[in-house]
Design a protein around this motif. Structure first.
Motif, short mmCIF file in Angstrom:
data_model
loop_
_atom_site.label_atom_id
_atom_site.label_comp_id
_atom_site.label_asym_id
_atom_site.label_seq_id
_atom_site.Cartn_x
_atom_site.Cartn_y
_atom_site.Cartn_z
N LEU A 201 0.66 -1.18 0.21
CA LEU A 201 -0.12 -0.17 -0.18
C LEU A 201 1.23 1.56 -0.28
CD1 LEU A 201 -2.85 -0.37 2.28
CD2 LEU A 201 -2.97 -1.03 -0.20
N ALA A 202 1.33 1.36 0.99
CA ALA A 202 3.02 2.38 0.52
C ALA A 202 3.35 2.47 -0.28
CB ALA A 202 3.92 2.33 1.46
N GLY A 203 3.71 2.02 -1.49
CA GLY A 203 4.35 1.94 -2.70
C GLY A 203 3.15 1.97 -3.48
N LEU A 204 2.44 1.84 -3.58
CA LEU A 204 1.03 1.77 -4.88
C LEU A 204 0.74 4.25 -3.94
CD1 LEU A 204 -1.40 -0.84 -4.50
CD2 LEU A 204 0.19 -0.21 -6.15
N ALA A 205 1.16 4.25 -2.83
CA ALA A 205 0.94 5.57 -2.40
C ALA A 205 1.78 6.40 -2.58
CB ALA A 205 0.74 5.53 -0.94
N SER A 206 3.10 6.05 -3.08
CA SER A 206 4.08 6.69 -3.59
C SER A 206 4.23 7.53 -5.12
CB SER A 206 5.35 5.94 -3.20
OG SER A 206 6.01 6.01 -1.94
N TYR A 207 3.98 5.69 -5.43
CA TYR A 207 2.63 5.76 -7.05
C TYR A 207 1.94 7.17 -7.60
CZ TYR A 207 1.46 4.79 -11.77
OH TYR A 207 0.58 6.21 -12.96
N ALA A 208 1.42 7.07 -6.56
CA ALA A 208 0.09 7.57 -6.94
C ALA A 208 0.17 9.45 -6.72
CB ALA A 208 -1.26 7.37 -5.84
N ARG A 209 1.22 9.81 -5.60
CA ARG A 209 1.26 10.92 -5.25
C ARG A 209 2.71 12.07 -6.76
NH1 ARG A 209 2.62 8.48 -0.50
NH2 ARG A 209 1.04 9.57 1.19
N THR A 210 3.45 10.42 -6.88
CA THR A 210 4.48 10.84 -8.27
C THR A 210 4.83 10.09 -8.89
OG1 THR A 210 6.20 10.46 -6.02
CG2 THR A 210 5.21 12.84 -6.64
N PRO A 211 3.67 9.83 -9.78
CA PRO A 211 3.53 8.83 -11.10
C PRO A 211 4.83 9.61 -11.80
CG PRO A 211 1.55 10.21 -11.32
CD PRO A 211 2.22 10.85 -9.87
N SER A 212 5.81 10.72 -11.56
CA SER A 212 6.38 10.50 -11.83
C SER A 212 7.72 10.57 -12.64
CB SER A 212 6.47 12.23 -13.52
OG SER A 212 6.85 12.92 -11.45
N ARG A 213 7.83 9.39 -10.79
CA ARG A 213 9.29 9.01 -10.36
C ARG A 213 9.11 7.90 -11.44
NH1 ARG A 213 9.53 7.89 -4.82
NH2 ARG A 213 11.39 7.56 -4.19
N PHE A 214 7.92 7.07 -11.25
CA PHE A 214 8.58 5.77 -11.66
C PHE A 214 7.81 5.52 -12.95
CE2 PHE A 214 6.80 6.41 -7.35
CZ PHE A 214 7.59 5.72 -6.86
N GLY A 215 8.46 4.74 -14.36
CA GLY A 215 8.06 4.72 -15.08
C GLY A 215 7.13 3.25 -15.31
N LEU A 216 6.36 3.49 -14.27
CA LEU A 216 4.99 2.39 -14.04
C LEU A 216 4.45 2.68 -16.20
CD1 LEU A 216 4.06 -0.01 -13.05
CD2 LEU A 216 2.15 1.93 -12.35
N GLY A 217 4.64 1.48 -16.52
CA GLY A 217 3.44 0.83 -17.83
C GLY A 217 2.16 0.87 -17.31
N THR A 218 1.51 1.87 -18.61
CA THR A 218 -0.07 1.22 -17.12
C THR A 218 -1.15 1.18 -18.49
OG1 THR A 218 -0.50 3.85 -18.81
CG2 THR A 218 -0.35 3.52 -15.86
N GLU A 219 -0.33 0.69 -20.00
CA GLU A 219 -1.16 0.69 -21.19
C GLU A 219 -2.01 -1.02 -21.34
OE1 GLU A 219 -0.45 -0.31 -26.23
OE2 GLU A 219 1.48 -0.25 -24.72
N GLY A 220 -3.42 -1.60 -21.62
CA GLY A 220 -3.50 -2.34 -21.04
C GLY A 220 -4.78 -2.58 -19.65
N ARG A 221 -3.77 -1.91 -18.99
CA ARG A 221 -4.18 -1.68 -17.52
C ARG A 221 -4.79 -0.78 -16.93
NH1 ARG A 221 1.02 -4.10 -14.94
NH2 ARG A 221 2.29 -1.83 -14.88
N ARG A 222 -5.26 0.44 -16.67
CA ARG A 222 -5.81 1.41 -17.36
C ARG A 222 -7.17 1.91 -18.08
NH1 ARG A 222 -2.91 6.88 -15.57
NH2 ARG A 222 -4.67 8.60 -14.60
N TRP A 223 -8.27 1.72 -17.13
CA TRP A 223 -9.25 1.85 -17.38
C TRP A 223 -10.25 2.98 -17.52
CZ3 TRP A 223 -7.02 -2.40 -15.89
CH2 TRP A 223 -6.94 -3.50 -16.78
N LYS A 224 -10.57 3.71 -17.93
CA LYS A 224 -11.68 5.79 -17.38
C LYS A 224 -12.74 4.91 -18.18
CE LYS A 224 -7.93 8.96 -18.08
NZ LYS A 224 -7.94 9.53 -19.32
N GLY A 225 -13.90 5.56 -17.15
CA GLY A 225 -15.19 5.69 -17.36
C GLY A 225 -15.79 6.17 -18.76
#
Length: 341
Positions: free
Chosen positions: A317-341
């Motif tokens: 949870l702490a790791g996910l919170a770090s990403y949520a705060r500053t996503p630009s700090r991480f090279g986390l690929g979101t293609e095919g894993r991020r959905w919008k309403g």
């Protein structure tokens, strides 16, 4: 389905954060970039038919905050519109979850990606050093976690960015090296004819080692549960259990050292999960570091790499919170894993 391929585009706050394993599901809500996550009681996955019901009853019904987005780490491969968990009957259906829970966006990641995100910024308060090694180097890292299975992820540092690399490193082959290994390995339970790291380095793996020791020595098997084996081994009440912990530490050190070489993990190797914390006294003994460093011709390099046990109670949870705060700090690929309403 709308997808966002940008690594750095933030999700809207408040954000529901979830770490969903086979047995337990942990949730928190991050109100904004500055807030500490509000945590909720741990949910037993067996208590709810679906993840949507668990989130509604275990989180949303207990707070007046309505999350706009969710980041969920799950133990299982992420493919398509229906995402089953490996060791749990829950199936994540992002589109239905967005509609049913009133969300705008959902991001799904692998559970050990979340662990990798966590180790990017763990402080001394939440890690226990094992043996020697150079402290404080900003360089690539590895996290592995013996638990229900053996999770593995890398965390590559490049271009001032942390890039999590999930995989199935727990299923690499392992083999005997010592005379004692050669006496025990014929009695280990294989998986489709081979011994993988996960056949040794998880809860059932500990039982596997213990049973093989008893068979090799012609002794009765007193224990059937990994908690009983680790407890008896740490207390010195049973010779086979004590040797089990010694060999478990040795094999964990060997695999951790291999992964350190693969990722050139000069930033450290981190042991996550409940088992590592529970057997910390055994890991402090010489066997783990000796096996970790025994990697000729690169033993000197391994001696310089620090190793830690992660002690943060909610590391994912702490790791996910770090990403949520500053996503630009991480090279986390979101293609095919991020959905919008």
């Amino acid at each position: 389905m709308p997808r966002n391929n940008s690594y750095s585009h933030p999700l809207p706050f408040p954000i529901l954060i979830g770490d969903i394993g086979g047995t337990n599901a942990r949730f928190s809500i991050l109100i904004d970039v500055y807030a500490e996550p509000k945590e909720f009681p741990i949910i037993q996955t067996a208590d709810f038919a679906t993840i949507d019901e668990a989130i509604q009853a275990g989180v949303l019904d207990k707070t007046s905050v309505q999350p706009r987005a969710a980041i969920l780490a799950i133990a299982g491969p992420i493919r398509g519109e229906e995402i089953p968990l490996t060791n749990c009957p829950w199936v994540v259906r992002p589109k239905a979850m967005i509609k049913g829970l009133g969300l705008e966006e959902i991001l799904i990641v692998n559970d050990f990606e979340a662990q990798a995100l966590a180790i990017a910024s763990l402080t001394e308060e939440h890690r226990e050093p094992i043996g020697n090694g150079n402290e404080g180097m900003t360089a690539s890292k590895v996290v592995l976690g013996p638990g229900t299975g053996l999770g593995v992820a890398g965390l590559i540092h490049a271009e001032h960015t942390w890039i999590p690399v999930p995989g199935e490193g727990g299923h690499v082959d392992v083999g005997p090296r010592s005379e004692r290994d050669r006496a025990i390995f014929p009695h280990l339970e294989p998986i489709e004819g081979r011994i993988s790291a996960e056949q040794l380095l998880c809860g059932r793996g500990m039982v596997n080692i213990y049973q093989a020791i008893c068979k090799a020595d012609g002794k009765p098997q007193t224990f059937r549960d990994p908690a009983e084996i680790s407890s008896a081994g740490l207390a010195g009440r049973d010779a086979a259990a004590a040797e089990t912990l010694s060999l478990f530490s040795t094999y964990l050190g060997r695999v951790a050292g291999d992964l350190a070489l693969i990722f050139m993990a000069r930033g450290g190797v981190y042991l996550a999960g409940g088992i590592s914390q529970k057997i910390l006294p055994a890991l402090r003994r010489p066997e783990f570091r000796a096996a970790f460093e025994d990697k000729a011709p690169h033993s000197a390099m391994l001696r310089a790499i620090p190793t830690y046990v992660v002690t943060h109670p909610m590391a994912a949870l702490a790791g996910l919170a770090s990403y949520a705060r500053t996503p630009s700090r991480f090279g986390l690929g979101t293609e095919g894993r991020r959905w919008k309403g």
